[in-house]
Design a protein around this motif. Structure first.
Motif, short mmCIF file in Angstrom:
data_model
loop_
_atom_site.label_atom_id
_atom_site.label_comp_id
_atom_site.label_asym_id
_atom_site.label_seq_id
_atom_site.Cartn_x
_atom_site.Cartn_y
_atom_site.Cartn_z
N LEU A 11 0.83 -1.21 0.00
CA LEU A 11 0.00 0.00 0.00
C LEU A 11 0.86 1.25 0.00
O LEU A 11 0.52 2.25 -0.65
CB LEU A 11 -0.93 0.00 1.21
N LEU A 14 2.12 1.71 -3.46
CA LEU A 14 1.02 2.18 -4.30
C LEU A 14 0.76 3.67 -4.07
O LEU A 14 0.56 4.44 -5.02
CB LEU A 14 -0.24 1.37 -4.00
N GLN A 15 0.76 4.08 -2.80
CA GLN A 15 0.54 5.48 -2.49
C GLN A 15 1.61 6.37 -3.10
O GLN A 15 1.33 7.43 -3.68
CB GLN A 15 0.49 5.69 -0.97
N LEU A 18 1.07 6.53 -6.95
CA LEU A 18 -0.06 7.39 -7.30
C LEU A 18 0.27 8.86 -7.04
O LEU A 18 -0.07 9.74 -7.84
CB LEU A 18 -1.30 6.98 -6.50
N SER A 99 -3.08 8.84 -16.42
CA SER A 99 -3.97 7.86 -15.82
C SER A 99 -5.42 8.13 -16.15
O SER A 99 -6.31 7.63 -15.47
CB SER A 99 -3.78 7.86 -14.31
N TYR A 104 -10.51 3.79 -11.59
CA TYR A 104 -10.03 3.71 -10.22
C TYR A 104 -11.07 3.16 -9.25
O TYR A 104 -10.76 2.96 -8.08
CB TYR A 104 -9.57 5.09 -9.74
N LEU A 107 -10.09 -0.17 -7.55
CA LEU A 107 -8.99 0.06 -6.61
C LEU A 107 -9.50 0.75 -5.36
O LEU A 107 -9.11 0.40 -4.23
CB LEU A 107 -7.90 0.89 -7.28
N LEU A 110 -11.30 -1.70 -3.27
CA LEU A 110 -10.35 -2.59 -2.62
C LEU A 110 -9.80 -1.95 -1.35
O LEU A 110 -9.62 -2.63 -0.32
CB LEU A 110 -9.21 -2.94 -3.58
N MET A 111 -9.51 -0.65 -1.40
CA MET A 111 -9.05 0.05 -0.21
C MET A 111 -10.12 0.01 0.89
O MET A 111 -9.80 -0.16 2.07
CB MET A 111 -8.72 1.50 -0.54
N VAL A 130 -4.46 6.41 0.09
CA VAL A 130 -4.69 6.07 -1.32
C VAL A 130 -6.07 6.55 -1.75
O VAL A 130 -6.26 7.11 -2.84
CB VAL A 130 -4.54 4.55 -1.54
N ILE A 134 -7.07 9.24 -4.82
CA ILE A 134 -7.97 8.91 -5.93
C ILE A 134 -9.11 9.93 -6.01
O ILE A 134 -9.44 10.43 -7.09
CB ILE A 134 -8.53 7.48 -5.75
#
Length: 405
Positions: A11, A14-15, A18, A99, A104, A107, A110-111, A130, A134
């Motif tokens: 995570l 990913l953060q 992004l 992007s 999104y 995703l 999922l968070m 995250v 988004i």
């Protein structure tokens, strides 16, 4: 086997990805040195699109023409849409190229699932970070409503639960603020309170009863964010906060309370529903938002008077918090439609009337413990806060039929 540590590191990566990507979009998303001959057609609709960051592909083998504007700025003229699309200059919609084509929503959901499944605070902090990234890149009017789902509000309940860390709560309040900035999400958020006579009563057999229950818990959690005092030490020592000083925790707490007040002010500015909920919504133990706000403000003033050795940063954050509280209260009591309703909510019991008079009187005059030599903070205290308090005091005393002297 996937461990919490692996999820946390994933995570975090990913953060960072992004964050880097979106920063690049903001930095390079618009080029003013590329123009197109004629309108651009897309899906049989004639539109003139902006052109985004082309990555590292540059303009190889592209038929271009250098032109000069009146200001002698050299620009490149690209002569056909196919070339623009191939090299990546088409930036459709409000998002940038890097992007803009990515969906999104899965995703984001999922968070939410990670928040619902795992109780580890630092893991939840990465997940909500995250989610904030988004939502922040989406268009408030056109895109954000797709994130305002039931699982999102259930996740917010988890993130704002009693005992959650201050960083998690602050990011969650920010997430909720951004989502409520979408008119559709705000309407959905308020709809379950407007059943029947608008008193917030909902049929337990209706489809909206579960939504009402979730949103009620969110409001109760927001009230706890306003009323929280101390350094959150009663919740135990977080190993990730071992080197955080007490003053740092106090600052975090004050910032959380300030952001929550700003969220409530935004909510109150949304119209009749927001004002009525803020003034009338019944919280546990017979409390309401006006009472909790007033009690917290009195507590802040008492702490300042007793702690003459507080750090300048603490003093500054408390000053900013007090200013936001006074802005909110003044906005309510000066509302063209709801001013009398708001003044009644601030004085409809002996306890609240006493608190209101005490707060406005103490903040309306300069006090000797404003000792900190911080120019901006002192200026806010000696001008903005005193002025705001005096205006509020006059309105309250006029409503009560007394003297404001």
């Amino acid at each position: 086997m996937i461990t919490v540590s692996i999820i946390h590191r994933s995570l975090h990566i990913l953060q960072e990805v992004l964050s880097f990507t979106f920063n690049m979009e903001r930095k390079f998303g618009k080029r003013d040195n590329i123009v197109v001959d004629g309108p651009v057609c897309w899906n049989n609709a004639s539109e003139l699109y902006e052109y985004g960051y082309p990555g590292n592909r540059g303009l190889p083998h592209v038929h271009t023409e250098k032109i000069f504007d009146q200001d002698h700025t050299d620009r490149l003229r690209v002569n056909n849409l196919e070339t623009c699309t191939r090299i990546g200059f088409i930036n459709y919609g409000s998002s940038c190229l890097i992007s803009s084509c990515f969906n999104y929503v899965p995703l984001f959901e999922l968070m939410c699932e990670i928040v619902m499944i795992h109780d580890v605070e630092h893991l939840r902090l990465e997940a909500v970070s995250v989610m904030n990234l988004i939502v922040a890149r989406s268009n408030a009017y056109l895109e954000r409503d797709k994130y305002g789902t039931d699982i999102l509000f259930q996740s917010i309940v988890k993130l704002l639960k009693k005992g959650a860390r201050l960083h998690v709560k602050k990011k969650t309040v920010h997430l909720l603020h951004m989502l409520l900035n979408c008119p559709r999400v705000m309407a959905s958020f308020c709809s379950c309170f407007m059943e029947g006579d608008g008193s917030g009563m909902v049929d337990i057999n209706s489809n909206e009863s579960s939504t009402f229950s979730v949103i009620s818990v969110i409001f109760e959690s927001l009230a706890e964010c306003i009323a929280c005092t101390g350094s959150n030490a009663e919740n135990g020592i977080d190993p990730f906060l071992l080197f955080v000083t007490l003053d740092s925790l106090i600052i975090q707490e004050l910032q959380l309370r300030k952001h929550t007040i700003i969220l409530l002010a935004f909510f109150a500015s949304s119209g009749k529903c927001g004002v009525e909920i803020l003034l009338n919504y019944g919280l546990p133990k017979g409390k309401d938002f006006p009472a909790i706000i007033l009690q917290s403000l009195v507590c802040d003033l008492d702490l300042e008077e007793s702690d003459t050795a507080q750090q300048p940063e603490v003093y500054k954050e408390r000053t900013l918090l007090i200013r936001e509280v006074l802005i909110l209260l003044n906005r309510l009591v000066s509302h063209p439609k709801y001013s009398s309703h708001a003044l009644r909510a601030l004085t409809n019991s002996r306890e609240k009337a006493t608190l209101t008079v005490d707060v406005t009187s103490r903040l309306s005059s300069k006090r000797t413990f404003f000792w900190q030599d911080v120019s901006m903070t002192r200026q806010i205290r000696e001008s903005e806060i005193i002025d705001l308090a005096q205006v509020l005091r006059r309105r309250v005393f006029t409503f009560l039929g007394g003297s404001n002297q």
